[in-house]
Each structure stands twice: as C-alpha cells, then as structure tokens.
Write an enzyme that holds these catalytic residues in place. Structure first.
Site, PDB file in Angstrom:
ATOM      1  N   LYS A 105       0.899  -1.081   0.123  1.00 35.48           N
ATOM      2  CA  LYS A 105       0.124   0.115  -0.212  1.00 35.48           C
ATOM      3  C   LYS A 105       1.036   1.263   0.008  1.00 35.48           C
ATOM      4  O   LYS A 105       0.525   2.143  -0.671  1.00 35.48           O
ATOM      5  CB  LYS A 105      -0.963  -0.163   1.189  1.00 35.48           C
ATOM      6  CG  LYS A 105      -1.894  -1.011   1.459  1.00 35.48           C
ATOM      7  CD  LYS A 105      -2.714  -1.256   0.321  1.00 35.48           C
ATOM      8  CE  LYS A 105      -4.075  -2.270   0.732  1.00 35.48           C
ATOM      9  NZ  LYS A 105      -3.324  -3.605   1.001  1.00 35.48           N
ATOM     10  N   LYS A 111      -8.830   1.945   3.997  1.00 38.28           N
ATOM     11  CA  LYS A 111      -8.326   0.700   3.964  1.00 38.28           C
ATOM     12  C   LYS A 111      -7.075   0.390   5.083  1.00 38.28           C
ATOM     13  O   LYS A 111      -6.294   1.403   5.180  1.00 38.28           O
ATOM     14  CB  LYS A 111      -7.934   0.133   2.499  1.00 38.28           C
ATOM     15  CG  LYS A 111      -6.787   0.992   1.873  1.00 38.28           C
ATOM     16  CD  LYS A 111      -6.670   0.447   0.620  1.00 38.28           C
ATOM     17  CE  LYS A 111      -5.780   1.618  -0.575  1.00 38.28           C
ATOM     18  NZ  LYS A 111      -6.107   0.739  -1.805  1.00 38.28           N
ATOM     19  N   ARG A 159      -4.797  -5.080 -13.201  1.00 36.54           N
ATOM     20  CA  ARG A 159      -3.322  -5.640 -12.726  1.00 36.54           C
ATOM     21  C   ARG A 159      -2.330  -5.723 -13.748  1.00 36.54           C
ATOM     22  O   ARG A 159      -2.636  -6.163 -14.765  1.00 36.54           O
ATOM     23  CB  ARG A 159      -3.626  -6.875 -11.999  1.00 36.54           C
ATOM     24  CG  ARG A 159      -2.229  -7.769 -11.946  1.00 36.54           C
ATOM     25  CD  ARG A 159      -1.373  -7.329 -10.986  1.00 36.54           C
ATOM     26  NE  ARG A 159      -1.922  -6.933  -9.508  1.00 36.54           N
ATOM     27  CZ  ARG A 159      -1.898  -7.729  -8.561  1.00 36.54           C
ATOM     28  NH1 ARG A 159      -1.525  -9.070  -8.925  1.00 36.54           N
ATOM     29  NH2 ARG A 159      -2.412  -7.538  -7.444  1.00 36.54           N
ATOM     30  N   ARG A 196      -9.794  -6.368 -13.226  1.00 36.87           N
ATOM     31  CA  ARG A 196     -10.832  -6.984 -12.505  1.00 36.87           C
ATOM     32  C   ARG A 196     -11.971  -6.066 -11.929  1.00 36.87           C
ATOM     33  O   ARG A 196     -11.941  -5.260 -11.185  1.00 36.87           O
ATOM     34  CB  ARG A 196     -10.042  -7.575 -11.123  1.00 36.87           C
ATOM     35  CG  ARG A 196      -8.932  -8.396 -11.506  1.00 36.87           C
ATOM     36  CD  ARG A 196      -7.645  -8.449 -10.512  1.00 36.87           C
ATOM     37  NE  ARG A 196      -7.061  -7.138 -10.289  1.00 36.87           N
ATOM     38  CZ  ARG A 196      -6.393  -6.769  -9.659  1.00 36.87           C
ATOM     39  NH1 ARG A 196      -5.624  -7.569  -8.433  1.00 36.87           N
ATOM     40  NH2 ARG A 196      -5.736  -5.474  -9.376  1.00 36.87           N
ATOM     41  N   ARG A 198     -15.079  -3.621  -4.610  1.00 35.29           N
ATOM     42  CA  ARG A 198     -13.802  -4.136  -4.900  1.00 35.29           C
ATOM     43  C   ARG A 198     -13.749  -5.048  -5.930  1.00 35.29           C
ATOM     44  O   ARG A 198     -14.662  -5.721  -6.530  1.00 35.29           O
ATOM     45  CB  ARG A 198     -13.628  -5.041  -3.480  1.00 35.29           C
ATOM     46  CG  ARG A 198     -13.533  -4.314  -2.131  1.00 35.29           C
ATOM     47  CD  ARG A 198     -13.351  -5.153  -0.948  1.00 35.29           C
ATOM     48  NE  ARG A 198     -14.633  -6.191  -0.994  1.00 35.29           N
ATOM     49  CZ  ARG A 198     -14.733  -7.089  -0.197  1.00 35.29           C
ATOM     50  NH1 ARG A 198     -13.814  -7.273   0.868  1.00 35.29           N
ATOM     51  NH2 ARG A 198     -15.863  -7.931  -0.047  1.00 35.29           N
ATOM     52  N   ASP A 233      -1.434  -2.212  -9.378  1.00 31.97           N
ATOM     53  CA  ASP A 233      -2.875  -2.012  -9.408  1.00 31.97           C
ATOM     54  C   ASP A 233      -3.175  -0.662  -9.868  1.00 31.97           C
ATOM     55  O   ASP A 233      -2.942   0.292  -9.030  1.00 31.97           O
ATOM     56  CB  ASP A 233      -3.436  -2.430  -8.521  1.00 31.97           C
ATOM     57  CG  ASP A 233      -3.387  -3.786  -7.735  1.00 31.97           C
ATOM     58  OD1 ASP A 233      -3.099  -4.428  -8.611  1.00 31.97           O
ATOM     59  OD2 ASP A 233      -3.890  -4.175  -6.616  1.00 31.97           O
ATOM     60  N   GLU A 265      -1.766   0.276  -5.651  1.00 29.26           N
ATOM     61  CA  GLU A 265      -0.925  -0.669  -5.002  1.00 29.26           C
ATOM     62  C   GLU A 265       0.448  -0.810  -5.947  1.00 29.26           C
ATOM     63  O   GLU A 265      -0.041  -0.888  -7.258  1.00 29.26           O
ATOM     64  CB  GLU A 265      -1.812  -1.802  -4.349  1.00 29.26           C
ATOM     65  CG  GLU A 265      -2.710  -1.650  -3.475  1.00 29.26           C
ATOM     66  CD  GLU A 265      -3.226  -2.913  -2.855  1.00 29.26           C
ATOM     67  OE1 GLU A 265      -2.551  -3.839  -3.030  1.00 29.26           O
ATOM     68  OE2 GLU A 265      -4.438  -2.775  -2.079  1.00 29.26           O
ATOM     69  N   ASN A 306       2.194  -4.257  -5.983  1.00 32.60           N
ATOM     70  CA  ASN A 306       2.325  -5.685  -5.367  1.00 32.60           C
ATOM     71  C   ASN A 306       3.774  -6.393  -5.577  1.00 32.60           C
ATOM     72  O   ASN A 306       4.169  -6.610  -6.693  1.00 32.60           O
ATOM     73  CB  ASN A 306       1.128  -6.603  -5.898  1.00 32.60           C
ATOM     74  CG  ASN A 306      -0.142  -6.029  -5.491  1.00 32.60           C
ATOM     75  OD1 ASN A 306      -0.727  -6.566  -4.673  1.00 32.60           O
ATOM     76  ND2 ASN A 306      -0.628  -5.340  -6.036  1.00 32.60           N
TER      77      ASN A 306
END
Length: 314
Positions: A124, A159, A209, A224, A232, A272, A280, A282
């Site tokens: 994050k 979050k 992604r 997504r 979400r 993301d 984000e 990852n």
C-alpha cells in the site's frame, strides 16, 4: 537451472489459475529442474541457511498435479535461483523469512524478488514514492485528519495497510454514513495507521493488474471488474477478470516506475491501476499469469522464465 520455489502448501494449488504453477510448468518445459519448500522449512544452523526441500515432477493432471521426491536438506546457495512466492499475509513470520533469505543471499543464494526489497515495499505505502501516478491519498491514524480528508473529497476509500484480497476496504460516500465507527475500527481507536484515498469512479470498469517483469510491462493487463454493488474488483472478492491491452496511461505508469523497481531487485511486480491512478504496488506474489494467457494467448510465464534465464547469465 535448478529453481527452488518458496510457496504455500502444494496441495492447495488450483492449477487452472495459479501463477506459481504456470511458472513451474514453463520452467519444466525448458528442461529446468524445480523444487519446492515452505518458509517454515528454512533453518539456520552454524550460520548457514538450509532448507528441507523436495524436487518436483509435474504430471500434467489438474488435481494430482505433482510427484515429490524424498526431501533432502540443502543450502539455498545450491540453487541457481530461489523464487519467493509465499502469499500474504505479510506478518512477522513473512518478515522473518525475508531476513533468512537475505542471510542466504550473503552466502551466495540468488533470490527473486530480493528479500530486502520485498520488506521495504509495503504494497500500500510504496505508491507514495510515485505521487504523480496516484489519486489524493492520506496515511495516518488520526481521526481528525481522516475526517477532514473525507470532508474535502466527499467520497473516500479507507483501507488497512496490511490487507490482501480487498479485505477491510470501506467506501464512505458524501453522507458520511458510519464514518466514525469505520475510522475507529480500522485505526483501533487511533492506534493503527491506515490509508485513505479519494474514490475513483472508474472502478466500475475494473481494477487493472499490470505486471512488470524485469522492469518491462506485460502488454496486457487483467481488469478485475466488481460485480453487483461490490466496490472491490479483487478476484478474491468476486471480481471478474477481463484481459485487455495496456492503455497509453498504463504504459506511462509502467515505463515510469518499472526500471526503478527492477533496479531495486524486484524482478516481478504487479501494479494495481484504477482509472489511470496507481493504487498498489504488489511485490510478494503477483498473480494473473494464467488469466492473461487464457484470454490473449500471451505467455506471461514464458516472459518470466526468460527473465530468470537472462539474469542468471548476467
């Protein structure tokens, strides 16, 4: 090459969608030997990092998909590369694993992604290093600041900093319904730091992604898309994955930060992106290899193993 994968228990793999399985299958197709172990299998004795590891043979079956040779104790430096694919949560056991892997590096092991880089890039918080690509963001545990952020932006996502799969994510709209209790819960009454971001309405078109391999973007993302009233897009939260070519903005973000992350030892990264804003970075075990290949034909695992082979020769 002899490749060792640090992964979750193999019996839990869903081979039709698991990215680690895709990596393994691609490596085997090229004649490489693959091995697997879990973080708990690592031991330091006499200052040397070893692990109890099994060599794998793939059967090609969807369920009974592997055969494991008898386990043996080996130094991590014995392998050409060790691929860290343990899923979050990024708890203290995960942190301890990165310390052991970092020690193994000093003994000659090559680890992907680099353990210190995994540890230094909270998925994050890492976006804060690249504010030109993000939506307005606040990180704090202070209730007054969080309320003021909502007052300014009116539609906000709150979050936790250690969540995965969309867990603990809340949207607070203009009416501020349940704002106080959500802030109290997520911050543990001011004792836990969280993130607030201005809501990005383009989420209805998908949370993309974007995969970076050795600093270069895979040409397709997996958008997504949230279903029903869900905010979400995470696949774990019921989102539907739709592969699509990268947009100009996607490429701008990927090309802007990809080389920097690769130079830090992050061979595989998942960005993301929602509505042109990065949300984000990852670095633990990015996924979506198989969904992209199934829908576009692009061999993401092939690009990844290419990078492993190239870096071995470097």
């Amino acid at each position: 090459m002899n490749i060792a994968f640090i992964a979750d228990p193999l019996d839990g793999f869903k081979t039709y969608k698991d990215s680690t399985y895709a990596m393994m299958a691609e490596a085997v197709s090229r004649g490489h030997q693959i091995h697997a172990f879990e973080p708990r299998d690592m031991v330091v004795s006499g200052g040397v990092v070893t692990t109890s590891v099994a060599q794998l043979t793939l059967t090609g079956e969807p369920l009974d998909w592997y055969r494991a040779a008898p386990r043996e104790t080996r130094s991590l430096a014995d392998f050409d590369v060790v691929v860290m694919r343990k899923d979050p949560p990024f708890d203290m056991e995960y942190v301890y694993a990165t310390y052991l892997l970092e020690l193994a590096e000093k003994q000659g092991a090559r680890v992907v992604n680099k353990p210190a880089a995994i540890r230094d890039h909270n998925e994050k918080l890492a976006i804060l290093q690249f504010p030109q690509y993000t939506t307005p963001t606040l990180v704090t545990s202070d209730e007054k600041r969080l309320r003021a952020f909502h007052d300014e932006h009116r539609d906000v996502i709150f979050k936790p900093l250690d969540g995965m799969g969309g867990t603990g994510v809340f949207r607070i709209k203009d009416d501020a319904m349940n704002l106080g209790v959500i802030i109290e819960t997520l911050t543990a009454n001011g004792h836990q730091t969280i993130m607030a971001q201005r809501y990005i309405p383009e989420i209805v078109k998908g949370d993309k992604r974007i995969l970076l391999i050795d600093g270069v973007a895979v040409p397709h993302s997996l958008a997504r898309i949230p279903q029903g009233t869900e905010i979400r897009g995470n696949l774990a939260a019921g989102g539907v994955g739709v592969a699509q070519a990268l947009s100009e903005r996607d490429l701008e973000i990927a090309n802007g930060i990809g080389p920097t992350l690769a130079a830090r030892g992050l061979l595989l990264v998942g960005l993301d992106v929602i509505g042109g804003c990065m949300t984000e970075i990852n670095v633990t075990s990015p996924t979506c290899f198989q969904e992209i290949r199934q829908q576009t034909g692009f061999n993401v695992a092939g690009m990844f193993v290419d990078a492993l082979e190239k870096n071995r020769q470097a």
